[in-house]
Design a protein around this motif. Structure first.
Motif, mmCIF file in Angstrom:
data_model
loop_
_atom_site.group_PDB
_atom_site.id
_atom_site.type_symbol
_atom_site.label_atom_id
_atom_site.label_comp_id
_atom_site.label_asym_id
_atom_site.label_seq_id
_atom_site.Cartn_x
_atom_site.Cartn_y
_atom_site.Cartn_z
ATOM 1 N N THR A 79 0.830 -1.207 0.000
ATOM 2 C CA THR A 79 0.000 0.000 0.000
ATOM 3 C C THR A 79 0.861 1.251 0.000
ATOM 4 O O THR A 79 0.631 2.185 -0.780
ATOM 5 N N TRP A 83 1.025 3.844 -3.109
ATOM 6 C CA TRP A 83 0.571 5.212 -2.830
ATOM 7 C C TRP A 83 1.655 6.210 -3.215
ATOM 8 O O TRP A 83 1.398 7.195 -3.906
ATOM 9 N N VAL A 93 -5.881 3.009 -2.194
ATOM 10 C CA VAL A 93 -4.770 3.835 -2.661
ATOM 11 C C VAL A 93 -5.297 5.003 -3.496
ATOM 12 O O VAL A 93 -4.793 6.127 -3.382
#
Length: 168
Positions: A79, A83, A93
């Motif tokens: 993640t 991101w 995200v």
């Protein structure tokens, strides 16, 4: 918002968030199929909002109130790297990437073991998110990685306190 599991931990932070008089909404980074409908319904009952794990259909209303602060925890390596790189392949995200542009205060609390933390991309991703204005609680005073296979309590209190400060 959660980038990881288990839902039992999420229930505890949702309950504490509600105790802090904050409106909580939850997201599963998975597809929702792996979590189970009963767990999602229970989490929705705690927050008062449906659990999000995919994009809404165009033209449909948003089922969440506007965010005044966002906590991404426990934030996995996948993640955080996605991101930071702007790879919005999941709803979570995409939501937090857009939140940067909207100026919504964001706090991320990683949850990676010490082996993942040594990957060359990981510190670059944390630096990128910090430069974008995201408060990243990693290291002393935040999440400190454990050895692979070792379990330690997650710093939920630190995470919630940070988001509480954003809301004031």
């Amino acid at each position: 918002m959660s980038a990881g599991s288990p839902l039992a931990a999420e229930r505890r932070w949702v309950a504490r968030t509600c105790w802090h008089k904050a409106s909580a909404a939850a997201v599963s980074s998975g597809t929702g199929r792996t979590v189970g409908r009963k767990s999602l319904d229970g989490l929705a009952a705690l927050t008062g909002h449906p659990v999000r794990y995919r994009y809404k259909r165009p033209g449909h209303p948003d089922v969440w109130p506007p965010a005044d602060a966002v906590l991404v925890a426990p934030a996995t390596m996948n993640t955080l790297n996605s991101w930071a790189l702007g790879i919005t392949g999941t709803w979570l995200v995409g939501f937090v990437a857009e939140a940067i542009g909207k100026g919504i205060p964001l706090t991320a609390v990683p949850c990676v073991n010490s082996a993942y933390a040594q990957h060359p991309q990981f510190p670059l991703s944390l630096a990128t998110l910090r430069e974008a204005g995201v408060r990243v609680l990693f290291g002393p005073g935040g999440f400190e990685p454990n050895a692979p296979g070792e379990k330690r309590p997650y710093p939920w209190a630190v995470a919630l306190d940070a988001v509480g400060a954003d809301r004031q």
